[in-house]
Design a protein around this motif. Structure first.
Motif, mmCIF file in Angstrom:
data_model
loop_
_atom_site.group_PDB
_atom_site.id
_atom_site.type_symbol
_atom_site.label_atom_id
_atom_site.label_comp_id
_atom_site.label_asym_id
_atom_site.label_seq_id
_atom_site.Cartn_x
_atom_site.Cartn_y
_atom_site.Cartn_z
ATOM 1 N N GLN A 313 -0.586 -7.680 -1.110
ATOM 2 C CA GLN A 313 0.831 -8.006 -0.871
ATOM 3 C C GLN A 313 1.276 -7.442 0.476
ATOM 4 O O GLN A 313 1.404 -6.227 0.638
ATOM 5 C CB GLN A 313 1.700 -7.434 -2.010
ATOM 6 C CG GLN A 313 3.119 -7.955 -1.982
ATOM 7 C CD GLN A 313 3.944 -7.514 -3.193
ATOM 8 O OE1 GLN A 313 3.464 -6.783 -4.055
ATOM 9 N NE2 GLN A 313 5.194 -7.961 -3.249
ATOM 10 N N LEU A 314 1.504 -8.350 1.437
ATOM 11 C CA LEU A 314 2.013 -7.953 2.768
ATOM 12 C C LEU A 314 3.521 -8.169 2.765
ATOM 13 O O LEU A 314 3.994 -9.299 2.628
ATOM 14 C CB LEU A 314 1.331 -8.793 3.855
ATOM 15 C CG LEU A 314 1.859 -8.667 5.290
ATOM 16 C CD1 LEU A 314 1.873 -7.226 5.768
ATOM 17 C CD2 LEU A 314 1.024 -9.537 6.236
ATOM 18 N N GLU A 315 4.265 -7.089 2.956
ATOM 19 C CA GLU A 315 5.704 -7.156 2.714
ATOM 20 C C GLU A 315 6.409 -6.062 3.523
ATOM 21 O O GLU A 315 5.966 -4.925 3.542
ATOM 22 C CB GLU A 315 5.913 -6.964 1.200
ATOM 23 C CG GLU A 315 7.306 -6.745 0.724
ATOM 24 C CD GLU A 315 8.272 -7.845 1.090
ATOM 25 O OE1 GLU A 315 7.960 -9.029 0.872
ATOM 26 O OE2 GLU A 315 9.350 -7.515 1.625
ATOM 27 N N ILE A 316 7.489 -6.431 4.188
ATOM 28 C CA ILE A 316 8.210 -5.473 5.027
ATOM 29 C C ILE A 316 9.018 -4.480 4.192
ATOM 30 O O ILE A 316 9.244 -3.343 4.602
ATOM 31 C CB ILE A 316 9.135 -6.225 6.030
ATOM 32 C CG1 ILE A 316 9.716 -5.293 7.099
ATOM 33 C CG2 ILE A 316 10.256 -6.948 5.336
ATOM 34 C CD1 ILE A 316 8.778 -4.838 8.143
ATOM 35 N N ASP A 317 9.445 -4.917 3.002
ATOM 36 C CA ASP A 317 10.295 -4.060 2.177
ATOM 37 C C ASP A 317 9.450 -3.430 1.071
ATOM 38 O O ASP A 317 9.072 -4.104 0.107
ATOM 39 C CB ASP A 317 11.431 -4.912 1.575
ATOM 40 C CG ASP A 317 12.403 -4.075 0.760
ATOM 41 O OD1 ASP A 317 12.166 -2.862 0.599
ATOM 42 O OD2 ASP A 317 13.398 -4.641 0.283
ATOM 43 N N GLU A 318 9.195 -2.141 1.211
ATOM 44 C CA GLU A 318 8.303 -1.474 0.247
ATOM 45 C C GLU A 318 8.815 -1.583 -1.190
ATOM 46 O O GLU A 318 8.053 -1.516 -2.141
ATOM 47 C CB GLU A 318 8.063 -0.009 0.620
ATOM 48 C CG GLU A 318 9.284 0.880 0.746
ATOM 49 C CD GLU A 318 9.914 0.834 2.124
ATOM 50 O OE1 GLU A 318 10.306 -0.270 2.556
ATOM 51 O OE2 GLU A 318 10.059 1.895 2.763
ATOM 52 N N ARG A 319 10.134 -1.803 -1.323
ATOM 53 C CA ARG A 319 10.716 -1.933 -2.653
ATOM 54 C C ARG A 319 10.162 -3.147 -3.398
ATOM 55 O O ARG A 319 10.136 -3.174 -4.630
ATOM 56 C CB ARG A 319 12.236 -2.076 -2.498
ATOM 57 C CG ARG A 319 12.986 -2.008 -3.780
ATOM 58 C CD ARG A 319 14.478 -2.217 -3.592
ATOM 59 N NE ARG A 319 15.074 -2.492 -4.879
ATOM 60 C CZ ARG A 319 15.042 -3.675 -5.477
ATOM 61 N NH1 ARG A 319 14.488 -4.707 -4.876
ATOM 62 N NH2 ARG A 319 15.571 -3.846 -6.666
ATOM 63 N N GLU A 320 9.719 -4.149 -2.662
ATOM 64 C CA GLU A 320 9.197 -5.358 -3.294
ATOM 65 C C GLU A 320 7.742 -5.206 -3.741
ATOM 66 O O GLU A 320 7.241 -6.004 -4.527
ATOM 67 C CB GLU A 320 9.299 -6.558 -2.341
ATOM 68 C CG GLU A 320 10.725 -6.970 -2.014
ATOM 69 C CD GLU A 320 11.491 -7.494 -3.225
ATOM 70 O OE1 GLU A 320 10.855 -7.897 -4.214
ATOM 71 O OE2 GLU A 320 12.736 -7.469 -3.185
ATOM 72 N N ILE A 321 7.063 -4.190 -3.198
ATOM 73 C CA ILE A 321 5.632 -4.033 -3.509
ATOM 74 C C ILE A 321 5.475 -3.676 -4.991
ATOM 75 O O ILE A 321 6.104 -2.745 -5.488
ATOM 76 C CB ILE A 321 4.987 -2.920 -2.640
ATOM 77 C CG1 ILE A 321 5.106 -3.252 -1.143
ATOM 78 C CG2 ILE A 321 3.545 -2.654 -3.077
ATOM 79 C CD1 ILE A 321 4.039 -4.114 -0.552
ATOM 80 N N GLY A 322 4.611 -4.441 -5.666
ATOM 81 C CA GLY A 322 4.311 -4.133 -7.068
ATOM 82 C C GLY A 322 5.455 -4.417 -8.026
ATOM 83 O O GLY A 322 5.359 -4.087 -9.203
ATOM 84 N N LYS A 323 6.543 -5.013 -7.557
ATOM 85 C CA LYS A 323 7.705 -5.208 -8.427
ATOM 86 C C LYS A 323 7.387 -6.172 -9.572
ATOM 87 O O LYS A 323 7.708 -5.899 -10.722
ATOM 88 C CB LYS A 323 8.889 -5.740 -7.608
ATOM 89 C CG LYS A 323 10.175 -5.858 -8.415
ATOM 90 C CD LYS A 323 11.377 -6.142 -7.529
ATOM 91 C CE LYS A 323 11.557 -7.632 -7.316
ATOM 92 N NZ LYS A 323 12.728 -7.940 -6.470
#
Ligand SMILES: Cc1ncc(C[n+]2csc(CCOP(=O)(O)OP(=O)(O)O)c2C)c(N)n1
Length: 596
Positions: A313-323
């Motif tokens: 998961q490549l994502e700028i907002d760490e909050r979205e990781i693993g959500k």
């Protein structure tokens, strides 16, 4: 250091906007922003003030401008009702992570709490901004004029960095009018330049996983487009031989005619997108949230099956990781920087995938499936046919804008998007009323592009007054109203889930009702066309586009639920009471969902 200048609060804001490259400000004046509009007048050579007919539209317009160009502009309102009128626009921008700067007027600091005209004060003085708390990335309510240079560069920084989002400047009327000796900062010294790179070890691990994958798939979300990462995305897809599937806001991340385009995913996505994404061994997601609509309410195996699929998961907002799904490799960073790093880590070489001609075959089967509605000659015409014929007479770089309902899903599923920023939709909030004002914004951002606002009658009726804005501006937006006398997407859902429908047909004296849309177009003074048979759509749209000004094309479309909407290709979980037709099916499907 710059030279000190004596400026009013409103002049500080306007001069700062000029320095940030802003060229447009849209809104409705009132006493709460008189000083601002007065200051804008002095800089009319730099910033064009645009009149809209509803403040919600000012925000949608700025949102559409940003989505089409990547550049923010200003929306402004007076105090009170003008300000609160924008909440839905801000929510739309916030959910889809787009940058909009909103200015609202606020009570004089000396009178806060006294019950000033249009003040909200019973729970807290000058309380307007708290309405915006869940829909803004950050908000300010400065108390002193000399705070403003700081506030504006902070607002720009917040709005445009990391995961973009709308910001609110709620500026007291006295702060707008008072003057102070200030030095305006050079934006270059305050902007956060550069891109956040993911952790190098994680990039190595992700590259190894991708290099060994037999069925890699890339899921592109809106983050790919806002980070200007489409070139890198295509290069990585080609290096890996991996198909690219897209979310609603990711549509445009890859040319949908590219051999590796796996089309859209989710409930009104494509069969190919869902088939590829659900059978991947390794999935690389880039700038996407895995929301219910694109992940088929997380029901395992419909759009995704994670695990056994391994997710990078490549994502700028760490909050979205693993959500929403467990992650094999988290890559916290900017989409473009992260994709470049992955390309570097992979180096040269040929794809190791074993797709053979599978992607081609899936695409061909999908083409055959959509041909049933899109190729129909029936009268009344299918919406699918109407959308196809509208696109046929537009250029490949035409911008299409949608807001909600069947037109939004139909365009997602069937409009062939060739370039980034040419498919604009309120994907996350699915906002009726977005289409026309956002299209005007897109047209301002891209004056040479053909811009089509493709909306349902319900969507259009929420903000149709902006035909006046388009007429006054002379923006050549072509509004296509797909008229089915009702809120038919909702009717379809009611029929499917409840077995009966309520409050979704437009009726008058028991008979179907539609306002005279052609008369509406003429009344606003825009070029107007009507077509009710498939053969008449292309010439009507051609004439509308050739008119060179704003236009309205009224298309009467079939409301029979069997053919009215996009094909259902995934799964969507909405609660249904016992005894309704699909209750048991819902329960069975729900048991397979993975949102824990
Ligand atoms: C502001 C707003 N209100 C309500 C909804 C719920 N909703 C979603 S689609 C829809 C109907 C859309 O009607 P129309 O634009 O005519 O398109 P149709 O589905 O009928 O083709 C409604 C009411 C919404 N998305 N946005």
């Amino acid at each position: 250091m710059g030279i000190p200048q004596r400026l009013t609060g409103a002049q500080i804001i306007v001069e700062s906007l000029v320095r940030h490259g802003v060229r447009h400000a849209a809104g409705i004046p009132g006493h709460g922003c008189w000083t601002l509009t007065d200051a804008l007048l002095d800089r009319a050579d730099e910033i064009r003030t645009i009149q809209v007919m509803h403040e919600q539209s000012a925000v949608h317009l700025a949102d559409g401008f940003y989505r089409a160009s990547g550049e923010p502009m200003l929306a402004f309102t007076s105090i009170g009702p003008g300000a609160t009128n924008t909440v839905m626009g801000m929510a739309t921008a916030y959910v889809d992570s787009t940058a909009v700067a909103l200015f609202t007027g606020s009570p004089h600091t000396t009178m806060r709490g006294h019950g000033l005209l249009q003040e909200l004060e019973r729970r807290h003085v000058a309380d307007n901004p708290r309405i915006f708390e869940p829909v803004t990335k950050e908000w300010w309510q400065p108390s002193r004029v000399d705070e403003l240079p700081f506030v504006v560069h902070r607002a720009w920084n917040a709005m445009t960095t990391g995961r973009p989002g709308p910001v609110l400047l709620d500026v007291p009327m006295d702060v707008q009018a008072e003057a102070a000796e200030v030095v305006l900062p050079d934006p270059e010294t305050r902007e956060a330049r550069g891109r956040v790179r993911p952790d190098a070890d994680a990039v190595e691990r992700a590259a190894r996983l991708l290099a060994g994958a037999k069925r890699p798939v890339i899921v592109a979300g809106g983050g790919v487009i806002s980070a200007e990462a489409t070139t890198e995305l295509r290069a990585l897809a080609e290096r890996l031989g991996a198909p690219v599937v897209t979310t609603w806001n990711g549509k445009g991340a890859i040319d949908e005619t590219h051999r590796l385009a796996g089309q859209t995913i989710g409930d009104t996505g494509s069969t190919i997108g869902n088939a590829l994404a659900s059978s991947a061994d390794v999935l690389l997601s880039v700038g996407c949230r895995f929301v219910d609509w694109s992940a088929s309410s997380w029901r395992k195996g419909v759009t995704f099956a994670i695990p056994p699929t391994q997710l990078i998961q490549l994502e700028i907002d760490e909050r979205e990781i693993g959500k929403n799904y467990p992650v094999a490799v988290p890559l916290v960073g900017d989409a473009r920087a992260g994709l470049r790093d992955l390309l570097d880590a992979l180096g040269g070489g040929n794809p190791a995938t074993d797709y053979g001609d599978e992607i081609e075959r899936l695409n061909a089967a999908w083409d055959e499936q959509i041909e049933v509605k899109s190729g129909s000659d029936a009268v009344p015409m299918t919406m699918a046919r109407a959308v196809r014929d509208v696109q046929v007479v537009t250029r490949p770089d035409a911008i299409v804008v949608t807001g909600a309902g069947l037109p939004q899903g139909m365009v997602k599923q069937r409009w062939v998007t060739r370039q980034p920023r040419t498919h604009i939709t309120s994907g996350g909030f699915s906002s009726m009323g977005f289409t026309l004002p956002a299209a005007i914004g897109a047209q301002l951002a891209r004056p040479d592009a053909q811009v089509l606002a493709v909306c349902g009658d319900g969507d259009f009726l929420q903000t149709m007054q902006e035909l006046a804005a388009a007429a006054m501006l002379g923006t050549p937006v072509c509004t296509v109203v797909l008229d089915n006398s009702g809120w038919i997407s909702i009717k379809g859902g009611q029929q499917h889930h409840f077995g009966r429908t309520a409050a979704t047909d437009f009726l008058r004296d028991g008979r179907l009702y539609s306002p005279d849309f052609a008369a509406i177009g003429r009344a606003f003074g825009v070029h107007t066309e009507s077509a009710h048979e498939p053969a008449d759509v292309r010439p009507a749209v051609e004439r509308a586009l050739a008119s060179g000004g704003p236009s309205l094309v009224h298309l009467r479309v079939d409301r029979d639920l069997a053919v009215a909407g996009p094909d259902k290709t995934g799964w969507w979980d909405v609660p249904v009471p016992e005894g309704r037709p699909v209750h048991d099916e819902q329960l069975a499907g729900r048991a397979e969902e993975q949102h824990r």
